[in-house]
Scaffold this motif. Sequence first.
Motif, short mmCIF file in Angstrom:
data_model
loop_
_atom_site.label_atom_id
_atom_site.label_comp_id
_atom_site.label_asym_id
_atom_site.label_seq_id
_atom_site.Cartn_x
_atom_site.Cartn_y
_atom_site.Cartn_z
N LEU A 131 117.94 50.81 56.51
CA LEU A 131 118.80 50.97 57.69
C LEU A 131 117.95 51.16 58.94
N GLN A 150 119.23 56.21 63.94
CA GLN A 150 119.83 57.54 64.01
C GLN A 150 120.27 58.04 62.63
N VAL A 151 120.25 57.14 61.64
CA VAL A 151 120.66 57.55 60.30
C VAL A 151 119.60 58.46 59.71
N GLN A 152 120.04 59.59 59.15
CA GLN A 152 119.09 60.51 58.54
C GLN A 152 119.21 60.42 57.02
N LEU A 209 119.14 50.87 62.77
CA LEU A 209 120.00 52.06 62.76
C LEU A 209 119.14 53.30 62.56
#
Lengths: 83, 83
Positions: free
Chosen positions: A27, A34-36, A32
């Motif tokens: 991701l 900001q995906v943790q 993307l």
Amino acid sequence: MKYTAHINIMPLKELLDPQGKAVSSSLHNLGLTQVQEVRIGKHITLTLDASSKDEAGNMVQDACKKLLANQVMEAFDYTLVEG
Amino acid sequence: MKYTAHINIMPLKELLDPQGKAVSSSLHNLGLTQVQEVRIGKHITLTLDASSKDEAGNMVQDACKKLLANQVMEAFDYTLVEG
């Protein structure tokens, strides 16, 4: 009466989830960023006949413990809906 | 703000689910004969940073469409929770 069970089976929090880690970095590569944390498990829906919601719940727990979830590595939770 | 997304990815209703069929007959063999239809999909939780719930929703949809779900064979739905 007919019930539908929605079961989630997830790897225990204490354990690494290599599949989730791989998806997380994919991701990021797709932009993307900001995906943790990502964790991946199974979602199972099953329909069953039972005389009461309690009986249905017992059957779902039975199914999870005997076959669907490996309780050494996974935890399950479920919701039951009539119909 | 931090959001947690709970994503379910399930095989489309119109398609056969061989894994579900196999589990269904295994459950019957284990004595749980009241179980009818079984369908098996994925449950994914991901945490992400976003400025609003709308932005978080867009990111989750993006992730599902680009990587997590194969929309030819699967449908996804999700819920977003703050924190």
